[in-house]
Design a protein around this motif. Structure first.
Motif, PDB file in Angstrom:
ATOM      1  N   LYS A  31       0.828  -1.203   0.000  1.00  0.00           N
ATOM      2  CA  LYS A  31       0.000   0.000   0.000  1.00  0.00           C
ATOM      3  C   LYS A  31       0.868   1.260   0.000  1.00  0.00           C
ATOM      4  CE  LYS A  31      -3.725  -2.383   2.437  1.00  0.00           C
ATOM      5  NZ  LYS A  31      -4.593  -2.441   3.641  1.00  0.00           N
ATOM      6  N   THR A  32       1.887   1.245  -0.861  1.00  0.00           N
ATOM      7  CA  THR A  32       2.731   2.423  -1.062  1.00  0.00           C
ATOM      8  C   THR A  32       2.589   2.904  -2.503  1.00  0.00           C
ATOM      9  OG1 THR A  32       4.628   0.983  -1.597  1.00  0.00           O
ATOM     10  CG2 THR A  32       4.443   1.780   0.684  1.00  0.00           C
ATOM     11  N   HIS A  48       7.503  -9.078   5.911  1.00  0.00           N
ATOM     12  CA  HIS A  48       6.566  -8.904   4.799  1.00  0.00           C
ATOM     13  C   HIS A  48       5.131  -9.172   5.245  1.00  0.00           C
ATOM     14  CE1 HIS A  48      10.357 -10.873   3.362  1.00  0.00           C
ATOM     15  NE2 HIS A  48      10.432  -9.748   2.684  1.00  0.00           N
ATOM     16  N   GLY A  49       4.278  -8.171   5.117  1.00  0.00           N
ATOM     17  CA  GLY A  49       2.866  -8.362   5.418  1.00  0.00           C
ATOM     18  C   GLY A  49       2.443  -8.059   6.833  1.00  0.00           C
ATOM     19  N   ASN A  83      -1.743  -9.317  14.232  1.00  0.00           N
ATOM     20  CA  ASN A  83      -1.523  -8.743  12.904  1.00  0.00           C
ATOM     21  C   ASN A  83      -0.161  -8.082  12.757  1.00  0.00           C
ATOM     22  OD1 ASN A  83      -4.081  -9.502  11.960  1.00  0.00           O
ATOM     23  ND2 ASN A  83      -5.026  -7.654  12.776  1.00  0.00           N
ATOM     24  N   SER A  84       0.455  -7.748  13.886  1.00  0.00           N
ATOM     25  CA  SER A  84       1.752  -7.063  13.832  1.00  0.00           C
ATOM     26  C   SER A  84       2.915  -8.025  13.667  1.00  0.00           C
ATOM     27  CB  SER A  84       1.966  -6.250  15.115  1.00  0.00           C
ATOM     28  OG  SER A  84       2.259  -7.106  16.215  1.00  0.00           O
ATOM     29  N   LYS A  99      -1.646  -0.861  12.851  1.00  0.00           N
ATOM     30  CA  LYS A  99      -2.941  -0.230  12.567  1.00  0.00           C
ATOM     31  C   LYS A  99      -3.357  -0.625  11.147  1.00  0.00           C
ATOM     32  CE  LYS A  99      -2.253   3.439  15.944  1.00  0.00           C
ATOM     33  NZ  LYS A  99      -2.168   4.880  16.225  1.00  0.00           N
ATOM     34  N   ASP A 100      -3.516   0.329  10.244  1.00  0.00           N
ATOM     35  CA  ASP A 100      -3.956  -0.028   8.897  1.00  0.00           C
ATOM     36  C   ASP A 100      -2.823   0.036   7.880  1.00  0.00           C
ATOM     37  OD1 ASP A 100      -3.663   2.710   9.026  1.00  0.00           O
ATOM     38  OD2 ASP A 100      -5.363   3.150   7.714  1.00  0.00           O
ATOM     39  N   LYS A 101      -1.575   0.116   8.380  1.00  0.00           N
ATOM     40  CA  LYS A 101      -0.432   0.234   7.474  1.00  0.00           C
ATOM     41  C   LYS A 101       0.415  -1.028   7.497  1.00  0.00           C
ATOM     42  CE  LYS A 101      -0.090   5.246   7.305  1.00  0.00           C
ATOM     43  NZ  LYS A 101       0.835   6.407   7.341  1.00  0.00           N
ATOM     44  N   VAL A 102       0.944  -1.357   6.308  1.00  0.00           N
ATOM     45  CA  VAL A 102       1.732  -2.570   6.132  1.00  0.00           C
ATOM     46  C   VAL A 102       3.215  -2.244   6.298  1.00  0.00           C
ATOM     47  CG1 VAL A 102       2.249  -4.472   4.526  1.00  0.00           C
ATOM     48  CG2 VAL A 102      -0.018  -3.404   4.522  1.00  0.00           C
ATOM     49  N   SER A 103       3.983  -3.215   6.763  1.00  0.00           N
ATOM     50  CA  SER A 103       5.431  -3.066   6.860  1.00  0.00           C
ATOM     51  C   SER A 103       5.998  -2.501   5.556  1.00  0.00           C
ATOM     52  CB  SER A 103       6.071  -4.437   7.135  1.00  0.00           C
ATOM     53  OG  SER A 103       7.467  -4.374   7.052  1.00  0.00           O
ATOM     54  N   GLY A 104       6.790  -1.442   5.694  1.00  0.00           N
ATOM     55  CA  GLY A 104       7.340  -0.782   4.516  1.00  0.00           C
ATOM     56  C   GLY A 104       6.571   0.451   4.112  1.00  0.00           C
TER      57      GLY A 104
END
Length: 365
Positions: free
Chosen positions: A49-50, A165-166, A281-282, A170-175
């Motif tokens: 999501k970047t 990875h993944g 999820n984290s 909160k609502d943001k993905v690693s990276g």
């Protein structure tokens, strides 16, 4: 013998698709900076999501290029300081020193093994320009306090997401949580290529454009060079393999979480400290790391019982000969972690019989 990680079995799941991808690249006659890479960069940016993703040669180069780009953009200068967890893998530190920046080691939180945001501010000086936080073992290392500190002091927050990875915050993905993320697709990672591979993700257009040139000899246009760059391009064939395996990463994460959940619920041995899970999820469980003061004894026992384990990592960066200028420093928490950790087998292809055996032999120790 239960292997620590059975890469052959992992990749056998996708054997036909991987062979088709390989043939597609061979038949194309185009092996660098082609359609497979473009497709992977689009797919991986969507996954994280970047706005942007850039394929590079490996995870270390992803970090090296990030710092190099910040220097080219005038955001950092040689001699500036970068805060980094003292217990990380050496690659995180190599990327800093390779750009003539100064690593400032900070202890981790003993519960999470990640950078302790409660003490970061004590290490900030007028020379501090960034925080390189490492999502160690697959667990997100960023919290609200870290974000606030970076904003308050105008520091770049760089994610070393080589193992995460993944994972989400909160609502943001690693990276996509900090200003920029570095990713490794080393074969043993949750999203692993069949060789070396890496990527950078960001929403920063200027940073993206600079790294895009830097990875290709500093060239934005053939035979014209804006910068003194590197040769660090993600091969077409590895991009093709990653396009296959990216489709199944959520399934892989679910499998790893199931193994971790079984371990957490069923390992019961007073000599062992289990990992702390803050949020399901984290964490994507690249590694399942336990601690014990009798590590060598446990590792030898498990090997005799047919269970292969590894140590991630036996020597912290500040105690490596490569960084002898830091050898006199003492980080009690970090050194304790490096002396006690041992990684158990974990992957989505571990069968229930093997998982039960691992738990049984550990509980008997």
């Amino acid at each position: 013998m239960i292997k620590f990680l059975d890469l052959k079995k992992i990749n056998a799941q996708y054997q036909q698709e991987l062979k088709e991808a390989s043939n597609r690249v061979i038949d194309s006659g185009w092996y660098l900076l082609g359609q497979e890479l473009s497709k992977f960069e689009e797919n991986y940016a969507n996954f994280c999501k970047t706005d942007y993703a850039l394929g590079v040669a490996n995870g270390l180069d992803a970090l090296r290029l990030i710092f190099k780009a910040y220097i080219e953009l005038g955001i950092m200068n040689e001699g500036d300081e970068i805060i980094v967890p003292a217990n990380t893998y050496i690659a995180s530190v190599l990327a800093i020193s390779d750009n003539n920046l100064i690593p400032i080691f900070v202890e981790p939180n003993l519960q999470t093994y990640n950078l302790d945001s409660s003490i970061i501010e004590k290490y900030i000086t007028s020379k501090t320009k960034g925080v390189l936080t490492v999502h160690l073992y697959g667990q997100i290392s960023i919290d609200n306090r870290m974000l606030e500190i970076c904003k308050k002091h105008n520091l770049k927050l760089i994610e070393d997401g080589a193992q995460s990875h993944g994972a989400t915050f909160k609502d943001k993905v690693s990276g996509a949580i900090g200003d920029v993320g570095a990713h490794s697709f080393y074969p043993g990672k949750n999203l692993g290529a069949l060789g070396d591979a890496g990527a950078v993700t960001t929403d920063d257009k200027d940073l993206y454009s600079t790294i895009k040139a830097l990875r290709n000899y500093g060239s934005h246009k053939k035979y014209e060079n804006l910068y003194q760059g590197l040769n660090s391009r993600l091969d077409e064939i590895q991009a093709a393999f990653l396009n296959v395996k990216l489709k199944y990463i959520e399934k892989d994460i679910a499998g790893r979480r199931a193994v971790a959940d079984y371990y957490l619920k069923n390992i019961n041995n007073s000599n062992i400290i289990l990992p702390n899970l803050e949020n399901q999820n984290s964490h994507v469980w690249h590694l399942f790391v336990i601690r014990t003061k009798k590590r060598e004894e446990l590792q030898e026992y498990l090997l005799k019982e047919g269970v292969q384990t590894l140590v991630h990592y036996p020597i912290p960066p500040h105690k490596q000969i490569a960084y002898k200028e830091f050898n006199n420093l003492s980080y009690v928490i970090t050194e304790s972690i490096h002396n006690e950790v041992i990684s158990l087998p974990i992957s989505a292809v571990l069968n229930i019989e093997d998982i039960e055996k691992i738990v049984t032999v550990i509980n008997k120790w």
